[in-house]
Design a protein around this motif. Structure first.
Motif: not given
Length: 186
Positions: A84, A145-147, A150-151, A154
């Protein structure tokens, strides 16, 4: 060697497999890495459960179980930080790994002075572990990659980092009377 200890050893042996899968250039690699990690997390719960139910707790298991847990989590976090390469994942990874080092040292020192029970695993630590393992399973399964996923990963990692700090404060508070004793003058 009993079943709980074999499961703990298996968790350690899965680390190189986990790392190898992480670096394989195949589309299925992230899911395989996540599956291996999830399996290892499940064996962490299972070995403790079996040790209690079968009354097969051993000094070897008591030593290796927390080591295996910390190793696989630290390896997963380091790999994710590399993949990341951003502050948002690096920060909770540093908090989590640092806490594990501090609490491990604290537990070792407390055991040396005969006060290990005062820094035993708490319910807060169990919630921290659950959030952490779920975050890692999610983050290992998908590209960096942000998705939405992923959010979510996190978010769970930040919850885990917050619980990590709270549980570390709880352990330090419990140990403080032993840490703050001034040495006798001779």
């Amino acid at each position: 060697m009993n079943i709980p200890n074999l499961l703990t050893v298996l968790r350690v042996l899965l680390i190189p497999v986990f790392v190898l899968l992480f670096y394989l250039p195949f589309s299925w690699s992230p899911l395989a890495v996540s599956a291996v990690f999830a399996f290892a997390a499940a064996t962490d719960w299972l070995d403790g459960y079996l040790a209690r139910v079968l009354q097969q707790s051993t000094p070897f298991g008591a030593f290796l179980d927390p080591v295996a847990d910390k190793l696989i989590v630290a390896v997963a976090l380091v790999l994710l930080v590399e993949a990341h390469h951003n502050l948002w994942l690096t920060l909770p990874a540093i908090i989590i790994i640092s806490r594990e080092i501090v609490v491990s040292a604290l537990r070792e020192w407390m055991a040396e002075i005969g006060a290990r029970a005062q820094v035993a695993v708490s319910d807060l630590g169990k919630w921290k572990t659950a959030a952490q393992m779920l975050a890692l399973v999610i983050l290992l399964a998908i590209p960096p990659q942000f998705s939405v996923w992923v959010g979510i990963g996190y978010g769970l990692l930040y919850i885990s980092a917050a619980l990590t700090l709270l549980s570390m404060a709880q352990y330090l508070r419990a140990a403080w009377p032993h840490l703050s004793i001034t040495p006798e003058k001779k």
